[in-house]
Design an enzyme around this catalytic site. Structure first.
Site, PDB file in Angstrom:
ATOM      1  N   ASP A 325       0.850  -1.193   0.000  1.00  0.00           N
ATOM      2  CA  ASP A 325       0.000   0.000   0.000  1.00  0.00           C
ATOM      3  C   ASP A 325       0.885   1.243   0.000  1.00  0.00           C
ATOM      4  O   ASP A 325       2.103   1.170   0.157  1.00  0.00           O
ATOM      5  CB  ASP A 325      -0.953  -0.038   1.214  1.00  0.00           C
ATOM      6  CG  ASP A 325      -2.200   0.795   0.966  1.00  0.00           C
ATOM      7  OD1 ASP A 325      -3.240   0.513   1.571  1.00  0.00           O
ATOM      8  OD2 ASP A 325      -2.134   1.736   0.148  1.00  0.00           O
ATOM      9  N   GLU A 524     -10.235   6.940   4.783  1.00  0.00           N
ATOM     10  CA  GLU A 524      -9.180   6.391   5.635  1.00  0.00           C
ATOM     11  C   GLU A 524      -9.171   7.019   7.020  1.00  0.00           C
ATOM     12  O   GLU A 524     -10.236   7.240   7.606  1.00  0.00           O
ATOM     13  CB  GLU A 524      -7.834   6.542   4.916  1.00  0.00           C
ATOM     14  CG  GLU A 524      -7.840   5.851   3.545  1.00  0.00           C
ATOM     15  CD  GLU A 524      -6.461   5.713   2.937  1.00  0.00           C
ATOM     16  OE1 GLU A 524      -6.281   6.144   1.796  1.00  0.00           O
ATOM     17  OE2 GLU A 524      -5.574   5.147   3.594  1.00  0.00           O
TER      18      GLU A 524
END
Ligand code: GLC
Length: 662
Positions: A325, A524
């Site tokens: 990621d 997020e």
């Protein structure tokens, strides 16, 4: 000739038999041990010997620097096409908010021109055999980075719809949108099985039901990848491996504490479904994993060799590529964002190093030359990268679309599917007035709420920008917010007046009030609701409580519609509403909501409520410490004809939540 699967079964059977013979653990314990074993899953995408030979031949002719270049994925904001050529780059991505030439309203043709430039550059290197670059993008609710694209409901709403076939169609049409821009890889689906709605990414999860997540993962990957090579096929990326939705306190990128058995039974389900559909890439989670059975803290997932190599690639037989990621390797103990021997050796194949990618390449070359990373690991990574590219047809020629493909962004097919998905996603939580719903199109409607005339309040994060902010309705010329959806629905003597806060409005002059309640967009960690904050919606959005107080109790029914990325504690808002609808983050097609709230033009009922909760709905401001943490169980949902005997709900007064036991 045994394949790996039958060998594994044979081994397992022999091991269990040995246990019985040795008289060691009882049959129950042995069964438990077997149950705590990873399942046997089989991908329909088989190894092709000729392809493997070609891959080996290409790799044999590559230098170390060319191999590491293949394993590097910069963001388009930090690399030019010519640098892709110079540094043998294997992949690029556009993070949220990255567009061609930094233009938010870039046209599809701009995306195609940039993709073509990167592709051509990757095919102009001095390598013995050129390897085409692959572009990855977060198409997580439609091709959401691109101007004038139809956006689907976020995953939480799709989970409420309970419709795996629809998921396949959404994935297929999303793939057509993505391919229309010259891109061939999407970082979707997210298969987090969220345990705590405090997490800022709850809306990226389909459900807390692992079985539903597994079936959705299978359908989404099947719909998106199709037969891997067609003009509409896009490589999927199932994410984030493993346990992203189970962190302590719902903290983003936090610590997932789970037994091995629960990891297998709950958090792994989406991966089994995706592998069964032939998924070709897996993205690793920022979170860390602590085995709550043994107490062993295994650290960040990006350094977890046992789960990435031994389990994902070994036991589950995944033979595609594993991608890290965004700068996530820096979180592994002892690593930086440009250097992480542990992450390479753990089994990650492609590194999302958006900015400092040149340093990453230099340091990885040095670590291989120093013997810290075996060349066999590098060759395995590059083999996997080339395998995915070959399987997806990238070696067969340019993936650029025809100009006509641009119509796929928002044609009638994609808009009607998105509108249908919205209608199916709505969950009716309260309906206290008999025959109120469905509303007549001739009604005099007062629309209130700060988000009612802003399409951004129904899109959430990952919408043109990373956070879904810094946009306004001019960025979504084809979308319908609630105001425009109502204006297209109410007619023949009916009317719609809008007032964000209902100040000075004579509510009694109307037949019905529609109150839109909404969260600000987030993505997020910026969406986390962290303890000591409560899950009470009105703590963060007092305007929503104020506007309901202004319109409620005036003898005019109030229909509340909540846009949220998570289930929230809303007893005070539900008490002020005659009807309460959870609409999640429905995307651009706001008329999907009015299709259900209102009768058809001929006055007959139009579409029924059919959505059910994908997660438990909180019954307390601090569910973690409440004796009544749940108001509505997962699976709850009324139909318009069924009125609810909800009565007045007790309103929890807790203003902050106590810390969780560590
Ligand atoms: C983000 C997300 C991941 C996304 C990636 C690229 O940090 O965790 O889901 O695919 O970066 O945008």
């Amino acid at each position: 000739m045994h394949n790996a699967t039958s060998l594994r079964k044979l081994f397992l059977g022999a091991a269990l038999a040995a246990l019985f013979v040795s008289g060691a653990p009882t049959a129950v314990q042995a069964k438990k041990a077997a149950a705590a074993e990873w399942p046997v899953v089989t991908s329909p995408v088989k190894r092709d010997d000729a392809m493997e030979a070609r891959i080996a031949q290409i790799i044999a002719g590559m230098t170390l620097r060319q191999k590491i270049g293949q394993m590097t994925q910069p963001d388009i904001r930090s690399i030019t096409p010519d640098e892709v050529r110079q540094y043998y780059i294997g992949s690029i991505l556009n993070g949220g908010g990255a567009w061609p030439e930094g233009k938010k309203q870039a046209a599809v043709s701009d995306w195609v021109a940039l993709a073509d430039a990167y592709y051509k550059a990757s095919m102009a290197t001095d390598m013995a055999v050129n390897v085409p670059v692959i572009w990855g993008t977060d198409a997580v609710h439609g091709h959401n980075n691109v101007f004038k694209t139809t956006l689907f409901p976020h995953n939480i709403g799709l989970g409420a719809a309970h419709d795996p076939k629809m998921i396949r169609e959404i994935a297929h049409l999303t793939a057509k949108q993505v391919r229309a821009t010259g891109i061939t890889w999407a970082f979707a689906p997210t298969v987090a099985v969220v345990q705590n709605p405090r997490w800022g990414r709850t809306y990226e999860s389909y459900s807390s039901d692992p079985k539903l997540v597994r079936s959705y993962a299978r359908e989404f990957v099947g719909g998106m990848q199709a037969d891997l090579k067609g003009p509409d096929a896009v490589i999927a990326s199932v994410k984030h491996f493993l346990g992203d939705g189970g962190t302590h306190g719902g903290v983003d990128q936090g610590e997932t504490r789970s037994s091995r058995a629960n990891l297998i039974k709950t958090h792994g389900q989406g991966y089994y479904g995706a592998i069964e559909a032939g998924v070709q890439t897996v993205m690793i989670s920022y979170s860390s994993y602590t085995d709550s059975g043994t107490g062993v803290a295994h650290g960040k997932m990006h350094g977890n060799r046992e789960l990435i190599t031994d389990v994902l690639k070994g036991k589950l037989g995944f033979d595609g590529l594993v991608v890290s990621d965004w700068n996530a390797i820096e979180q592994v103990k002892g690593c930086t964002r440009t250097r992480c021997v542990q992450a390479v050796n753990a089994g990650i194949d492609l590194f999302m190093v958006p900015d400092d990618w040149k340093k990453f390449i230099d340091e990885a070359v040095a670590d291989v030359e120093a013997g810290k990373i075996p060349m066999s690991r590098i060759d395995d990574a590059v083999t996997r990268i080339l395998r995915v590219k070959m399987r997806s047809g990238l070696f067969d020629g340019s993936p650029m679309p025809t100009v006509a493909a641009a119509s796929h962004m928002a044609d009638s097919k994609v808009r009607s599917l998105a509108r249908d998905a919205v209608a199916k996603s709505l969950v009716l939580l309260k309906n206290s007035k008999r025959n109120l719903l469905p509303l007549s199109r001739k009604s005099k409607v007062l629309l209130v709420g700060k988000g009612a005339d802003k399409v951004g309040s129904q899109l959430g994060g990952w919408s043109l920008t990373w956070q879904g902010d810094e946009t306004d309705d001019s960025d979504y010329p084809l979308a319908d917010d609630m105001l425009s959806a109502l204006q297209k629905t109410v007619a023949n003597g009916g009317k719609v007046d809008f007032s964000a806060d209902a100040a000075g409005v004579d509510v009694k002059a109307y037949d019905v009030v529609i109150a839109v309640l909404s969260e600000r967009p987030y993505a997020e960690m910026k969406g986390d609701v962290r303890i000591p904050e409560t899950l009470r919606h009105s703590d963060r959005y007092p305007q929503d409580l104020a506007v309901l107080k202004a319109v409620s109790g005036k003898g005019v029914p109030v229909v509340s519609v909540l846009f949220s990325g998570r289930p929230v504690y809303a007893n005070n808002l539900i008490n002020l509403s005659d009807t309460f609808v959870a609409a999640w983050l429905p995307g651009t097609e706001g008329q999907g909501i009015t299709d259900v709230l209102f009768r058809a033009a001929d006055g007959k009922p139009n579409r029924a409520f059919r959505g059910t909760l994908p997660f438990d709905w909180p019954g307390a401001a601090c569910p973690e410490v409440s004796k009544k943490p749940v108001l509505f169980k997962r699976g709850f949902g009324l139909t318009a004809i069924k009125t609810s005997k909800l009565g007045k709900l007790v309103e929890d007064k807790l203003a902050t939540c106590p810390a969780l036991p560590e």
